[in-house]
Write an enzyme that holds these catalytic residues in place. Structure first.
Site, PDB file in Angstrom:
ATOM      1  N   CYS A 122       5.139  -6.420 -43.891  1.00  0.00           N
ATOM      2  CA  CYS A 122       4.611  -7.470 -42.690  1.00  0.00           C
ATOM      3  C   CYS A 122       4.845  -6.643 -41.014  1.00  0.00           C
ATOM      4  O   CYS A 122       5.879  -5.361 -40.981  1.00  0.00           O
ATOM      5  CB  CYS A 122       6.195  -7.949 -43.237  1.00  0.00           C
ATOM      6  SG  CYS A 122       5.789  -9.436 -41.736  1.00  0.00           S
ATOM      7  N   HIS A 165       0.760 -14.532 -47.640  1.00  0.00           N
ATOM      8  CA  HIS A 165       1.879 -14.002 -46.662  1.00  0.00           C
ATOM      9  C   HIS A 165       1.738 -15.185 -45.325  1.00  0.00           C
ATOM     10  O   HIS A 165       2.837 -15.521 -44.862  1.00  0.00           O
ATOM     11  CB  HIS A 165       1.344 -12.654 -46.626  1.00  0.00           C
ATOM     12  CG  HIS A 165       2.206 -12.002 -45.959  1.00  0.00           C
ATOM     13  ND1 HIS A 165       3.414 -11.296 -46.371  1.00  0.00           N
ATOM     14  CD2 HIS A 165       2.553 -12.110 -44.806  1.00  0.00           C
ATOM     15  CE1 HIS A 165       3.968 -10.533 -45.453  1.00  0.00           C
ATOM     16  NE2 HIS A 165       3.261 -11.205 -44.839  1.00  0.00           N
ATOM     17  N   GLU A 166       0.409 -15.407 -45.096  1.00  0.00           N
ATOM     18  CA  GLU A 166       0.189 -15.189 -43.144  1.00  0.00           C
ATOM     19  C   GLU A 166       0.801 -16.571 -43.080  1.00  0.00           C
ATOM     20  O   GLU A 166       1.116 -17.808 -42.267  1.00  0.00           O
ATOM     21  CB  GLU A 166      -1.580 -15.259 -42.910  1.00  0.00           C
ATOM     22  CG  GLU A 166      -2.144 -13.874 -43.281  1.00  0.00           C
ATOM     23  CD  GLU A 166      -0.909 -12.667 -42.174  1.00  0.00           C
ATOM     24  OE1 GLU A 166      -0.314 -13.377 -41.399  1.00  0.00           O
ATOM     25  OE2 GLU A 166      -0.263 -11.882 -42.716  1.00  0.00           O
ATOM     26  N   HIS A 169       4.437 -17.752 -43.250  1.00  0.00           N
ATOM     27  CA  HIS A 169       4.508 -17.229 -41.803  1.00  0.00           C
ATOM     28  C   HIS A 169       4.019 -18.829 -40.820  1.00  0.00           C
ATOM     29  O   HIS A 169       5.752 -19.069 -40.300  1.00  0.00           O
ATOM     30  CB  HIS A 169       3.677 -16.148 -40.723  1.00  0.00           C
ATOM     31  CG  HIS A 169       4.324 -14.953 -41.363  1.00  0.00           C
ATOM     32  ND1 HIS A 169       5.514 -14.841 -40.775  1.00  0.00           N
ATOM     33  CD2 HIS A 169       3.061 -14.024 -41.737  1.00  0.00           C
ATOM     34  CE1 HIS A 169       5.249 -13.167 -41.075  1.00  0.00           C
ATOM     35  NE2 HIS A 169       4.429 -12.374 -41.514  1.00  0.00           N
TER      36      HIS A 169
END
Length: 202
Positions: A122, A165-166, A169
């Protein structure tokens, strides 16, 4: 520190100094939906973010600006509490593709899961993190693109990992939150899960 999209004009060059690091509250706060149709400043911020990914993967430019290579970037990683992210990576055919997502939502996913054997990285995390991060092998995502058009797409494999993953976030979740605390290399039980690089048994 929260910023305004106005900082990130199309000609602005994002560097590692703009990347928010772990520990910042903006990375632990769910991002706010972006008004549709997109305002010009949000479109320009997305363009800046995409250019950062392209620059980070260009050896000469990356050295010039001292960039870490990245394949995905969410708005809150540059201090914008907005539900949008960009991806720049190879598709299953090996072609470079770019995606800009606004207000993305996973509307369905596979039962089977995958993980990266080397763990995930990351841009907001400067330290090595070891452990398996279980992800769905495929996801279907609904949202809007950079022009404000509604889009539905399905992603598999590595692209699916990056998408999840995004979106994490944008929900205030870091990738290492999904690593087993007691045993970082323990995988979920009762579900089909394999390394991304393992061939599926036929």
């Amino acid at each position: 520190m929260l910023l305004s999209s106005a900082k990130f004009k199309a000609e602005y060059t994002i560097t590692m100094d703009d990347i928010v690091r772990e520990g910042a509250s903006v990375l632990r706060t769910a991002a706010e939906p972006v008004p549709i149709p997109l305002q010009a400043e949000d479109q320009e911020a997305l363009q800046c973010m995409m250019q950062f990914l392209k620059n980070s993967q260009d050896p000469e430019v990356a050295v010039k600006y001292k960039l870490r290579s990245g394949v995905g970037l969410s708005a809150n990683q540059i201090g914008l509490q907005k539900r949008m992210f960009v991806m720049y990576l190879r598709d299953e055919k090996g072609n470079m593709v770019e995606h800009a997502w606004v207000n993305p939502k996973v509307i369905s996913h596979s039962v089977a899961m995958i993980y990266l054997p080397e763990s995930e990285g990351c841009l907001s995390v400067d330290r090595p993190v070891h452990g398996f991060v279980p992800r769905y092998e495929s996801v279907k995502v609904k949202g809007y693109n950079m022009t404000g058009k509604e889009v539905v797409m399905k992603f598999k494999g590595y692209q699916a990992i990056v998408v999840q993953h995004e979106i994490d976030h944008l929900d205030g979740i870091m990738f290492y939150d999904r690593i087993n605390e007691e045993n970082p290399f323990k995988l979920p039980q009762g579900v089909e899960i394999r390394s991304l690089y393992e061939q599926k048994s036929r």
